[in-house]
Design an enzyme around this catalytic site. Structure first.
Site, mmCIF file in Angstrom:
data_model
loop_
_atom_site.group_PDB
_atom_site.id
_atom_site.type_symbol
_atom_site.label_atom_id
_atom_site.label_comp_id
_atom_site.label_asym_id
_atom_site.label_seq_id
_atom_site.Cartn_x
_atom_site.Cartn_y
_atom_site.Cartn_z
ATOM 1 N N CYS A 46 -42.396 6.635 25.926
ATOM 2 C CA CYS A 46 -43.098 7.119 24.721
ATOM 3 C C CYS A 46 -44.354 6.292 24.483
ATOM 4 O O CYS A 46 -44.607 5.808 23.382
ATOM 5 C CB CYS A 46 -42.170 7.044 23.522
ATOM 6 S SG CYS A 46 -40.647 8.010 23.676
ATOM 7 N N LEU A 62 -46.075 4.859 31.735
ATOM 8 C CA LEU A 62 -45.607 3.486 31.596
ATOM 9 C C LEU A 62 -46.697 2.490 31.985
ATOM 10 O O LEU A 62 -47.702 2.857 32.599
ATOM 11 C CB LEU A 62 -44.375 3.279 32.486
ATOM 12 C CG LEU A 62 -43.179 4.190 32.205
ATOM 13 C CD1 LEU A 62 -42.134 4.042 33.308
ATOM 14 C CD2 LEU A 62 -42.573 3.871 30.848
ATOM 15 N N LYS A 87 -53.133 6.394 35.485
ATOM 16 C CA LYS A 87 -53.904 5.549 36.380
ATOM 17 C C LYS A 87 -53.767 4.095 35.964
ATOM 18 O O LYS A 87 -53.489 3.809 34.813
ATOM 19 C CB LYS A 87 -55.368 5.949 36.413
ATOM 20 C CG LYS A 87 -56.033 6.346 35.117
ATOM 21 C CD LYS A 87 -56.041 5.492 33.922
ATOM 22 C CE LYS A 87 -56.545 4.084 34.007
ATOM 23 N NZ LYS A 87 -56.337 3.354 32.740
ATOM 24 N N TYR A 107 -67.314 -1.065 21.900
ATOM 25 C CA TYR A 107 -66.966 0.102 22.719
ATOM 26 C C TYR A 107 -68.213 0.688 23.374
ATOM 27 O O TYR A 107 -69.246 0.906 22.739
ATOM 28 C CB TYR A 107 -66.299 1.175 21.856
ATOM 29 C CG TYR A 107 -65.970 2.428 22.642
ATOM 30 C CD1 TYR A 107 -64.804 2.504 23.397
ATOM 31 C CD2 TYR A 107 -66.832 3.523 22.643
ATOM 32 C CE1 TYR A 107 -64.496 3.638 24.133
ATOM 33 C CE2 TYR A 107 -66.535 4.666 23.379
ATOM 34 C CZ TYR A 107 -65.367 4.710 24.116
ATOM 35 O OH TYR A 107 -65.071 5.828 24.844
ATOM 36 N N THR A 132 -63.918 8.985 27.877
ATOM 37 C CA THR A 132 -62.912 9.357 26.878
ATOM 38 C C THR A 132 -63.533 10.158 25.739
ATOM 39 O O THR A 132 -63.446 9.777 24.573
ATOM 40 C CB THR A 132 -62.216 8.104 26.308
ATOM 41 O OG1 THR A 132 -63.215 7.226 25.752
ATOM 42 C CG2 THR A 132 -61.441 7.365 27.384
#
Length: 334
Positions: A12, A74, A97, A235, A255
């Site tokens: 999750c 994960l 990735k 960012y 993104t």
């Protein structure tokens, strides 16, 4: 094989809950059937939110006959074990990735998938946003002339001190988390024959992971790529292609929000031009690509080559790196 891919999720993780699982509600050819967690309560909450079955543990999900494929969000250091287990259970795999931390392990997993006749896809979702195809089309049409230099930047602010990306045993570090995006973009635009001319990794002495890095690449014909990335930055997510006639730039390259309408900027002799594109949904697109590839029994060899080439490039960056201490990383990371 059913008419659509019945998907299970191992874990999750935040990226699954924020990006991938919501995208599945819009995707065709693929359906979320189950989510597994080592925390039954957590699995139950997520399953209720997304209208699927909660499964107690990853092994139980892999044993289910009503699951055709799994998505693995994960930490990087856990990918190899669970990807191999999923393939051995006869499941197609979409893994976050990078697939693994090293080329040898990546090759073993690709070989395992090919021998089993299964799809193993590395989730470089940004490649499935139409803005990059448009950039490549503009370059092919001669809008910037012959490409001389590719530059890319992907940096994010420092993470929470407990984040797994600061832990080497989980496959942490900036190269494997954010640096792989500029590397993959470089091969997308300049081809797979890029070689590493030099690299620098700024490392946290206390944690033993890299917090930032810089890479210089070159093609056999002499086109160069300059890449920067890290966890120590305001960012930034962008790339540019600089040619003999003009320079093309794209912001929010890796993104972009699903509502963002990309703007490709082309500047020649001080005269800027903007090419505006419709919004696109790269998470939905890669889910549908994965589903189509499995359902249509598509040729897996291009994906196998891409995974191996990316893993080899990462290894070369790491092995050639000059390592410098990051004087601020340990203080921020606890």
């Amino acid at each position: 094989m059913p008419a659509l891919i019945r998907l299970g999720v191992l874990g999750c993780a935040s990226i699954a809950l924020r990006r991938f699982l919501p995208a599945l509600t819009e995707a065709t050819g693929i359906e979320l059937r189950a989510v597994a967690s080592r925390d039954p309560a957590r699995a139950g909450t997520v399953a209720e939110q997304f209208g699927c079955r909660a499964v107690d543990g990853y092994d139980e999900l892999l044993d289910r006959a009503d699951i055709d494929a799994v998505y693995i969000p994960l930490p990087t250091g856990l990918h190899a074990y669970w990807v191999s287990r999923a393939l051995a259970a006869g499941k197609h795999v979409l893994s976050e990735k990078p697939l693994t931390s090293d080329q040898v392990t990546a090759r073993k997993l690709v070989n395992q998938a090919e021998q089993a006749g299964l799809w193993l896809l590395e989730n470089y979702m940004f490649l499935h946003h139409r803005q990059h195809e448009m950039v490549r089309d503009l370059v092919a049409a001669g809008r910037i002339g012959t490409t001389r230099l590719f530059t890319a930047r992907f940096g994010i602010p420092p993470l929470a001190p407990t984040n797994w990306r600061y832990r080497g045993e989980f496959g942490g570090g900036a190269l494997l988390d954010v640096g792989v995006y500029p590397l993959r973009a470089a091969t997308y635009f300049l081809g797979p024959e890029l070689d590493v001319v030099g690299s620098v990794l700024r490392t946290s002495p206390g944690r033993g992971v890299d917090l930032a890095g810089h890479v210089l690449l070159a093609t056999p014909s002499g086109v160069t790529a300059e890449l920067s990335f890290g966890f120590e930055h305001a960012y930034r997510s962008c790339y540019s292609l600089w040619g003999e006639r003009a320079r093309l730039t794209l912001d929010r390259a890796f993104t972009p929000p699903v509502t963002r309408q990309p703007v490709i900027r082309i500047e020649a002799d001080g005269h800027p031009e903007e090419v505006r594109l419709p919004a696109d949904h790269q998470f939905r697109n890669i889910a549908e690509f994965f589903a189509r590839s499995v359902l249509d029994d598509a040729d897996y060899r291009p994906q196998a080559r891409a995974i191996n080439q990316q893993a080899e490039l990462i290894d070369k960056v790491r092995s050639s790196a000059v390592r410098l201490p990051s004087s601020h990383g340990d203080a921020r990371s606890g």
